[in-house]
Design a protein around this motif. Structure first.
Motif, PDB file in Angstrom:
ATOM      1  N   LEU A 103      -1.988   3.825  -4.787  1.00 47.38           N
ATOM      2  CA  LEU A 103      -2.879   4.040  -3.650  1.00 47.38           C
ATOM      3  C   LEU A 103      -3.331   5.498  -3.562  1.00 47.38           C
ATOM      4  O   LEU A 103      -4.388   5.802  -3.016  1.00 47.38           O
ATOM      5  N   ASP A 104      -2.521   6.403  -4.147  1.00 42.58           N
ATOM      6  CA  ASP A 104      -2.937   7.812  -4.148  1.00 42.58           C
ATOM      7  C   ASP A 104      -4.186   8.007  -5.010  1.00 42.58           C
ATOM      8  O   ASP A 104      -5.060   8.803  -4.671  1.00 42.58           O
TER       9      ASP A 104
ATOM     10  N   TYR B 259      -2.209   4.834   4.254  1.00 40.78           N
ATOM     11  CA  TYR B 259      -3.066   4.009   3.389  1.00 40.78           C
ATOM     12  C   TYR B 259      -3.670   2.828   4.140  1.00 40.78           C
ATOM     13  O   TYR B 259      -4.804   2.436   3.876  1.00 40.78           O
TER      14      TYR B 259
ATOM     15  N   ALA C 123      -7.021   6.781  -2.915  1.00 43.29           N
ATOM     16  CA  ALA C 123      -7.337   7.751  -1.860  1.00 43.29           C
ATOM     17  C   ALA C 123      -8.164   8.896  -2.431  1.00 43.29           C
ATOM     18  O   ALA C 123      -9.103   9.386  -1.784  1.00 43.29           O
TER      19      ALA C 123
ATOM     20  N   MET D 165       0.855  -1.200   0.000  1.00 43.40           N
ATOM     21  CA  MET D 165       0.000   0.000   0.000  1.00 43.40           C
ATOM     22  C   MET D 165       0.886   1.243   0.000  1.00 43.40           C
ATOM     23  O   MET D 165       1.149   1.845   1.038  1.00 43.40           O
TER      24      MET D 165
ATOM     25  N   ASP E  26       2.443   4.638  -2.799  1.00 46.00           N
ATOM     26  CA  ASP E  26       2.125   5.439  -3.989  1.00 46.00           C
ATOM     27  C   ASP E  26       2.442   4.691  -5.283  1.00 46.00           C
ATOM     28  O   ASP E  26       1.712   4.787  -6.258  1.00 46.00           O
TER      29      ASP E  26
END
Ligand code: ADP
Length: 471
Positions: A296-297, A325, A300, A290, A292
């Protein structure tokens, strides 16, 4: 038939933090099946059983290293493992906590490899030692060197003051050697001192020559473009095969997908998403670090606007990563306990259950040198939704809106909206069972095994030897 010395800091079944470990174990096996003699040099981390001692070295015998031994274990398929048993370095909870670096040493006397194949920055000094210290040594007089980049983001950078401790002369401290912005880079050493440099997909081989994906190495790699080759990783079909996967509660194949429905039920029960009425909803799975890099960005971003929660789907998430995250998924699961589940941790069995039981697999990576999970997904009839980068772009074919041909859903822009658009497309195709089945079967029919890739490596080995003999 070649003698190949593979230097790699992870190898299944002994050690693994990610895709590198899969390759360190599976590529030697695939090469052995093609008739080659492979020796794998890798650290003996905590928990790896003892093998047969074949050499011992006292303190200071090599670069001032602590005492270490070499332990041998030979597999049934003929692959030989040499574990560097140096408790001061490797007997730790985590693989990459301390100083690390594998390098050929005197214990290799008596072996004359045709090829030395080193992986990632941890083994990046191997080619440098071969050129600088062992040039002309009879054991290596015929060896060609191949260096494989699995992830350019990890560059093994240390202050210049470490150079004397590495027993390398200052004349390697140049732009054509291992100097990188006045520091030492082990990765750069691997790239510059090898006959051939490979990376793990064709697309990534192109991408790393651009400023966007080159991590400052684009110029170095452009200079070596003539020696840079992309070879995709393969699926280890002994561990990842829906027809005989022991970690699944039911088996299935392209000819009979009934077992997949059973696996989905077991998955939902296992993670507590099996309340009545939940079954029909599509399940989106993720098994991922988890961070970037894994996009995961973007997720988000979709969580922040509520767009992810608004999708008519359940989410089964497995992984570890940044507190931010992990916390995001935990909060989401607490808020939507009937259709969001997160398991924070590393869990092989649950990873197989997700690959087998999910309907879709999400990989919105910022960059992805090869990526293994999308290939497992294809094999398990779990349709990948991916960002078109690196190996994801090479291995997934976007479903054609008009014909329904394709194996998954791709988006190009690194934006939350582009990801959501691909998810919406996937969900609309999911609503048409016959068309969906066709997409699943197209993916299951794809051959991403190691055999073809191992043959490509053998061709690269031949080129490396030819170059070495001319040098
Ligand atoms: P990377 O090496 O960048 O992490 P890859 O997709 O190349 O990504 O390889 C990841 C490998 O690690 C796959 O075999 C995947 O199944 C496994 N993996 C990642 N996270 C977990 C986890 N939390 N539990 C079990 N397996 C995991």
């Amino acid at each position: 038939m070649l003698g190949i010395l593979m230097v790699v800091s992870e190898a299944i079944p002994y050690s693994k933090t990610g895709g590198l470990g899969d390759v360190g174990g599976a590529l030697p096996t695939a090469l052995a099946h093609l008739g080659h003699h492979v020796t794998v040099v890798t650290p003996r981390y905590r928990g790896i059983e003892e093998g047969k001692p074949v050499a011992a070295f006292g303190r200071g015998s090599w670069l001032g290293a602590p005492d270490f031994r070499v332990l041998e274990r030979v597999h049934g398929d003929g692959v030989r493992f040499w574990f560097v048993d140096c408790p001061a370095y490797y007997d730790r909870e985590e693989l990459y906590e301390g100083p690390q670096g594998d390098h050929p040493d005197n214990y290799m006397r008596g072996m004359r490899p045709a090829i030395v194949h080193a992986h990632d920055w941890q083994a990046g000094l191997v080619p440098a030692y071969l050129k600088e210290r062992f040039r002309g040594h009879p054991a290596f007089s015929e060896a060609g060197t191949v260096f494989t980049i699995h992830n350019l983001a990890y560059q093994g950078i240390f202050g210049r003051e470490v150079l004397p401790a590495l027993d390398l002369p200052w004349d390697v401290f140049t732009g054509e050697g291992l100097e990188f912005w006045n520091n030492v880079s082990f990765l750069k050493a691997g790239i510059n001192f090898s006959e051939i440099v490979t990376t793990v997909s064709r697309r990534y081989a192109q991408e790393i020559q651009t400023p966007e994906q080159g991590f400052g190495f684009e110029g170095i790699l452009q200079r070596r473009a003539g020696a840079l080759v992309g070879i995709r990783n393969g699926v280890d079909t002994t561990t990842w095969n829906p027809e005989n996967d022991p970690l699944l509660p039911a088996r299935f194949s392209a000819a009979d997908l009934a077992g997949k429905a059973e696996v989905k039920r077991a998955l939902l029960a296992r993670v507590g998403l099996d309340a009545p009425g939940q079954w029909a909803r599509p399940v989106i799975g993720m098994v991922s670090r988890m961070v970037d890099q894994k996009g995961l960005d973007l997720i988000a971003g979709a969580v922040a606007t509520g767009a992810l929660q608004a999708l008519d789907a359940s989410f089964v998430i497995l992984g570890t990563g940044t507190p931010q995250y992990e916390g995001m998924w935990r909060k989401l699961a607490a808020k939507h306990p009937s259709r969001v589940s997160v398991t924070v941790g590393f869990n092989e069995e649950l990873a197989h259950l997700i690959e087998g039981g999910a309907d879709m697999f999400l990989m919105p990576s910022r960059f992805e040198p090869c990526g293994l999970n999308q290939m497992y997904s294809l094999r398990y009839g779990t349709v990948p939704v991916v960002r078109a980068t690196g190996g994801l772009d090479d291995t997934v074919t976007d479903v054609d809106e008009a014909t329904g041909d394709g194996t998954g859903f791709k988006f190009r822009a690194h934006t939350t909206d582009a990801m959501l658009e691909a998810l919406h497309r996937a969900l609309s195709w999911y609503a048409r069972p016959a068309a969906w089945r066709r997409i699943q079967l197209a993916g299951m029919a794809q051959d991403n095994s190691w055999e073809a890739s191992a043959r490509e490596y053998v061709e690269v080995y031949a080129r490396a030897r030819e170059r070495a003999s001319r040098a």
